[in-house]
Design an enzyme around this catalytic site. Structure first.
Site, short mmCIF file in Angstrom:
data_model
loop_
_atom_site.label_atom_id
_atom_site.label_comp_id
_atom_site.label_asym_id
_atom_site.label_seq_id
_atom_site.Cartn_x
_atom_site.Cartn_y
_atom_site.Cartn_z
N SER A 177 -10.22 12.77 8.79
CA SER A 177 -9.60 13.17 10.46
C SER A 177 -10.61 13.37 10.81
CB SER A 177 -7.58 14.63 9.57
OG SER A 177 -7.50 14.64 10.93
N TYR A 209 -4.20 21.95 7.57
CA TYR A 209 -4.51 20.48 7.76
C TYR A 209 -6.08 20.42 8.13
CZ TYR A 209 -4.18 15.95 8.81
OH TYR A 209 -4.54 14.54 8.64
N1 NAP Z 1 -1.62 9.54 10.68
C1 NAP Z 1 -2.20 9.43 11.11
O1 NAP Z 1 -2.10 10.40 13.08
C2 NAP Z 1 -3.67 10.50 10.47
C3 NAP Z 1 -4.89 10.79 11.08
C4 NAP Z 1 -6.31 11.16 10.24
C5 NAP Z 1 -5.84 10.82 8.35
N2 NAP Z 1 -4.71 10.71 8.53
C6 NAP Z 1 -4.35 10.39 6.97
O2 NAP Z 1 -3.88 9.39 6.58
C7 NAP Z 1 -3.91 9.58 5.35
C8 NAP Z 1 -2.97 8.88 4.90
O3 NAP Z 1 -1.51 9.13 5.87
P1 NAP Z 1 -0.37 8.37 6.82
O4 NAP Z 1 -0.56 8.59 8.26
O5 NAP Z 1 -0.21 7.03 6.61
O6 NAP Z 1 0.84 9.33 6.60
P2 NAP Z 1 2.18 9.13 5.94
O7 NAP Z 1 3.39 7.66 5.94
O8 NAP Z 1 3.15 10.16 5.57
O9 NAP Z 1 1.37 8.73 4.61
C9 NAP Z 1 1.19 9.45 3.34
C10 NAP Z 1 1.51 9.50 1.85
O10 NAP Z 1 0.86 9.94 0.98
C11 NAP Z 1 1.47 10.49 0.03
N3 NAP Z 1 1.41 11.03 -0.49
C12 NAP Z 1 2.20 12.24 0.57
N4 NAP Z 1 2.25 13.30 -0.78
C13 NAP Z 1 2.01 13.11 -1.89
C14 NAP Z 1 1.93 13.73 -2.86
N5 NAP Z 1 1.88 15.29 -3.16
N6 NAP Z 1 1.45 12.96 -4.18
C15 NAP Z 1 1.39 12.06 -4.25
N7 NAP Z 1 0.89 11.37 -3.17
C16 NAP Z 1 1.17 11.94 -1.82
C17 NAP Z 1 2.84 9.84 0.59
O11 NAP Z 1 3.23 8.68 -0.28
P3 NAP Z 1 4.69 9.78 -1.66
O12 NAP Z 1 6.00 10.73 -0.55
O13 NAP Z 1 5.58 8.66 -2.01
O14 NAP Z 1 4.42 10.32 -2.61
C18 NAP Z 1 1.73 8.48 1.60
O15 NAP Z 1 2.12 7.48 1.27
C19 NAP Z 1 -3.59 11.03 4.54
O16 NAP Z 1 -4.24 11.22 4.47
C20 NAP Z 1 -3.54 12.26 6.38
O17 NAP Z 1 -4.11 12.92 6.02
C21 NAP Z 1 -3.80 10.40 9.59
#
Ligand code: NAP
Ligand code: NAG
Ligand code: NAG
Length: 331
Positions: A197, A210
């Protein structure tokens, strides 16, 4: 008569000069545009080639049940990759698989595989990898995308919450990577992607757990990249800015409860599809790192490195502003 002739002649000379200068400008333009066009054409061919180079690749994606992971599943699936979808919620993974199977693709596709797993159970991950390998034989690309965010002050965040976030974002991802690497080394090829990120490069207040977990991931990725380069294994660290996903809703507060709010910054962020396309291209081109953001975060990264005092000052202001909002909303 003579005067007229002279002016006519002058006009002719002027015209000739004008024409020559046009010619000069024209050739200058050509000298610039021609290589540019050639460059564009070659780039398009190169990109097409590198996109096609991923046909038939086996791609393991964590966090594939939602947000960016789901979009990544679509990006790789529609380019003819066999995707292995991992996350905790089986039902959501089933939904993603169904939606993938329903998409119309121009290339031959492979049925997605579902592996429910919990990244925080890091001791179980090698069993899941064994299972994947027993189905697919090998893994070409591992995308460590699953993650959870944090909302709250460091002082009021339970250490259990710090540990939980570190467990999922960092230890889970590296344990999975360590479980996959031996099979890649044996095959003398592979690609590991870490979804970090902007907050893996600059820390924000109220996100200590985070930011720390993502900074750790960056360092692990950089260290690993150097180690496995001789084994023909690539490492990509992707650092996106805000993406419109459920990340802020799922973020943990100081007590470990879900934040449950769609933050404005997340709401107005990039579409998951935009970010997944950028990551797909980076993988196809074997880019070592990429920052996907607008100008402001890039400026922040620059300031943190070269003018830290300014960055500290801005973050202090931001923290005070957040405190003010918190006080106002709790009253
Ligand atoms: N959204 C943003 O603004 C942003 C910005 C920069 C980076 N990111 C990164 O992008 C990545 C994806 O996040 P997102 O934005 O798509 O958020 P999201 O919609 O909340 O998705 C998070 C994903 O991670 C999985 N997850 C969470 N805890 C887990 C666990 N204990 N074991 C296995 N899987 C787990 C969830 O699946 P389950 O709940 O089914 O396990 C879900 O598929 C993350 O690494 C986040 O840090 C996001
Ligand atoms: C996963 O690990 C936990 C302990 O961390 C254990 O209780 C559980 O049985 C394991 N699950 C599997 C499928 O091995
Ligand atoms: C290195 O890996 C690529 C795929 O990522 C493969 O096409 C190539 O053949 C490999 N090179 C060697 C020397 O094994």
């Amino acid at each position: 008569m003579f005067v007229v002739n002279l002016t006519l002649e002058n006009k002719m000379i002027e015209l000739k000069k004008y024409y020559q200068s046009l010619n000069f400008v024209g050739s200058c333009c050509m000298a610039v545009t021609l290589p540019w066009i050639v460059f564009k054409v070659f780039r398009a061919i190169y990109l097409q080639r590198s996109h096609n180079s991923l046909i038939g690749k086996i791609v393991v994606i964590t966090g594939a049940s939602s947000g960016l992971g789901e979009a990544l599943a679509h990006a790789f699936y529609k380019r003819g990759c066999q995707v292995v979808l991992c996350a905790r919620r089986r039902q959501e993974l089933d939904r993603v698989r169904t939606e993938l199977l329903q998409t119309h693709c121009t290339v031959q596709t492979f049925p997605p595989i579902i592996i429910p797993l919990d990244l925080s159970e890091y001791n179980n991950l090698s069993q899941h990898v064994t299972k994947i390998l027993s189905i697919t034989g090998h893994i070409d690309i591992l995308i460590n995308n699953g993650g959870v965010s944090h909302r709250g002050h460091a002082v009021s965040t339970n250490v259990d919450v710090d540990m939980k976030i570190m467990l999922v974002n960092y230890f889970g991802s590296i344990a999975l990577t360590k479980a996959v690497l031996p099979s890649m080394i044996k095959k003398n090829q592979g690609h590991v992607v870490f979804v970090s990120s902007i907050q893996g490069l600059v820390a924000l207040p109220e996100r200590s757990a985070y930011s720390a977990s993502k900074h750790a991931l960056q360092a692990f990725g950089d260290s690993l990249r150097a180690e496995v380069a001789s084994k023909n294994i690539s490492v990509t660290v992707a650092s996106p800015g805000y993406i419109k996903t459920r990340l802020s809703l799922n973020a943990l507060t100081g007590s470990g409860a879900a934040h449950g709010q769609m933050d404005k910054s997340t709401e107005s962020g990039y579409s998951p599809e935009f970010v997944s396309e950028r990551i797909f291209t980076a993988v196809a081109r074997k880019e070592k790192e990429l920052v996907i953001s607008t100008m402001l975060p890039k400026v922040a990264i620059f300031l943190r490195k070269y003018l830290p005092a300014l960055y500290f000052f801005a973050m202090e202001k931001r923290a005070n502003k957040a405190d003010f909002i918190e006080e106002a909303t709790t009253k």
